[in-house]
Design a protein around this motif. Structure first.
Motif, mmCIF file in Angstrom:
data_model
loop_
_atom_site.group_PDB
_atom_site.id
_atom_site.type_symbol
_atom_site.label_atom_id
_atom_site.label_comp_id
_atom_site.label_asym_id
_atom_site.label_seq_id
_atom_site.Cartn_x
_atom_site.Cartn_y
_atom_site.Cartn_z
ATOM 1 N N UNK A 124 0.694 -1.167 0.095
ATOM 2 C CA UNK A 124 0.026 0.004 0.187
ATOM 3 C C UNK A 124 1.019 1.330 0.019
ATOM 4 N N UNK A 125 0.702 2.154 -0.902
ATOM 5 C CA UNK A 125 1.441 3.180 -1.002
ATOM 6 C C UNK A 125 0.884 4.252 -0.047
ATOM 7 N N UNK A 126 1.651 4.561 0.992
ATOM 8 C CA UNK A 126 1.075 5.710 1.701
ATOM 9 C C UNK A 126 1.601 7.044 1.311
ATOM 10 N N UNK A 127 0.781 8.014 1.127
ATOM 11 C CA UNK A 127 0.931 9.343 0.695
ATOM 12 C C UNK A 127 1.313 10.031 1.852
ATOM 13 N N UNK A 128 2.494 10.653 2.053
ATOM 14 C CA UNK A 128 2.984 11.321 3.130
ATOM 15 C C UNK A 128 2.049 12.665 3.194
ATOM 16 N N UNK A 129 1.701 12.884 4.581
ATOM 17 C CA UNK A 129 0.682 14.007 4.838
ATOM 18 C C UNK A 129 1.847 15.061 4.933
ATOM 19 N N UNK A 130 1.438 16.200 4.031
ATOM 20 C CA UNK A 130 2.206 17.350 4.160
ATOM 21 C C UNK A 130 1.689 18.383 5.062
ATOM 22 N N UNK A 131 2.499 18.858 5.920
ATOM 23 C CA UNK A 131 1.918 19.570 7.020
ATOM 24 C C UNK A 131 1.547 21.138 6.490
ATOM 25 N N UNK A 132 0.590 21.717 7.159
ATOM 26 C CA UNK A 132 0.234 22.870 6.604
ATOM 27 C C UNK A 132 1.236 24.205 7.345
ATOM 28 N N UNK A 133 1.657 25.098 6.446
ATOM 29 C CA UNK A 133 2.602 26.223 6.793
ATOM 30 C C UNK A 133 1.996 26.802 8.273
ATOM 31 N N UNK A 134 2.691 27.312 8.864
ATOM 32 C CA UNK A 134 2.285 28.045 10.259
ATOM 33 C C UNK A 134 1.734 29.480 9.794
ATOM 34 N N UNK A 135 0.787 30.143 10.590
ATOM 35 C CA UNK A 135 0.132 31.535 10.128
ATOM 36 C C UNK A 135 1.320 32.410 10.149
ATOM 37 N N UNK A 136 0.765 33.604 9.438
ATOM 38 C CA UNK A 136 1.814 34.898 9.765
ATOM 39 C C UNK A 136 0.847 35.678 10.569
ATOM 40 N N UNK A 137 1.598 36.290 11.556
ATOM 41 C CA UNK A 137 0.635 37.363 12.295
ATOM 42 C C UNK A 137 1.327 38.835 11.973
ATOM 43 N N UNK A 138 0.091 39.565 11.281
ATOM 44 C CA UNK A 138 0.654 41.002 10.812
ATOM 45 C C UNK A 138 -0.200 41.663 11.862
ATOM 46 N N UNK A 139 0.888 42.985 12.200
ATOM 47 C CA UNK A 139 0.061 43.731 13.284
ATOM 48 C C UNK A 139 -1.020 44.399 12.488
ATOM 49 N N UNK A 140 -1.787 45.376 13.472
ATOM 50 C CA UNK A 140 -3.132 46.050 13.236
ATOM 51 C C UNK A 140 -2.888 47.184 12.376
ATOM 52 N N UNK A 141 -2.014 47.644 12.026
ATOM 53 C CA UNK A 141 -2.005 48.937 11.294
ATOM 54 C C UNK A 141 -1.728 48.589 9.739
ATOM 55 N N UNK A 142 -2.211 47.382 9.366
ATOM 56 C CA UNK A 142 -2.088 47.054 7.824
ATOM 57 C C UNK A 142 -3.557 47.503 7.281
ATOM 58 N N UNK A 143 -3.264 48.055 5.829
ATOM 59 C CA UNK A 143 -4.250 48.511 5.217
ATOM 60 C C UNK A 143 -4.725 46.973 4.242
#
Length: 194
Positions: free
Chosen positions: A10-29
């Motif tokens: 059985x060929x097990x497909x390796x699970x790819x991990x989701x990238x971590x979130x990127x936290x931007x500060x509040x003063x973003x347009x």
């Protein structure tokens, strides 16, 4: 009557991990930011708005790297975390004499089939070297076999996983808790003034 069992691979497909979130500060347009990110990484992202700013969720590791690189070039105010696939395989080797040179230990582990990324000897609170080494290995299929080692460099050793840290991580760049300076792009703050 004996039954013959047929087993198929059985060929097990390796699970790819989701990238971590990127936290931007509040003063973003928000709208201009989304338009720029769309040109940089395409439609590979989603945003969530919080009271502290915008959290950016990127779908692929390549898009994550491109996005972080772009945000650093623009000197944006953000922080993130290390990709799971970039994290080393960490082990602790107990029982080796503290005078052993790191290059010699690296070569010895290479002979055993492990590629070493970094080695550090643990110091006691009195700055005395202990018979304890933290070893970061490159991620490989044979990493688990290092736990089977019982002798290394003519010494009886015990290889184990590192104990989880119970302390809360503090960034030495912006003095906030929950992330490290390696993945922080917030402005520098003095530890006394923060």
């Amino acid at each position: 009557k004996k039954t013959k069992w047929k087993f198929q691979k059985i060929h097990v497909k390796q699970r790819s991990h989701k990238p971590p979130p990127i936290f931007l500060n509040a003063d973003v347009q928000y709208v201009p930011m989304c338009n720029v990110l769309k040109t940089v990484i395409g439609d590979n992202f989603k945003c969530a708005t919080t009271t502290k700013g915008v959290t950016l969720y990127v779908s692929t590791p390549e898009a994550y790297r491109t996005c972080v690189k772009y945000l650093r070039e623009q000197n944006a105010d953000f922080h993130s975390y290390q990709l799971s696939e970039d994290k080393p395989f960490k082990v602790v080797i107990r029982g080796l004499h503290p005078s052993i040179d790191h290059e010699v230990l690296t070569e010895e582990l290479k002979k055993k089939g492990h590629t070493v990324r970094a080695i550090s000897n643990v110091l006691s609170y009195t700055k005395q070297k202990l018979p304890l080494f933290f070893v970061d290995l490159e991620v490989a299929e044979n990493n688990e076999t290092i736990f089977d080692l019982d002798t290394l460099m003519f010494s009886k050793v015990k290889v184990e996983a590192p104990r989880p840290k119970r302390q809360l991580v503090q960034c030495t760049r912006c003095q906030q808790y929950g992330h490290t300076r390696t993945y922080c792009n917030h402005p520098y703050k003095c530890v006394r003034c923060a």
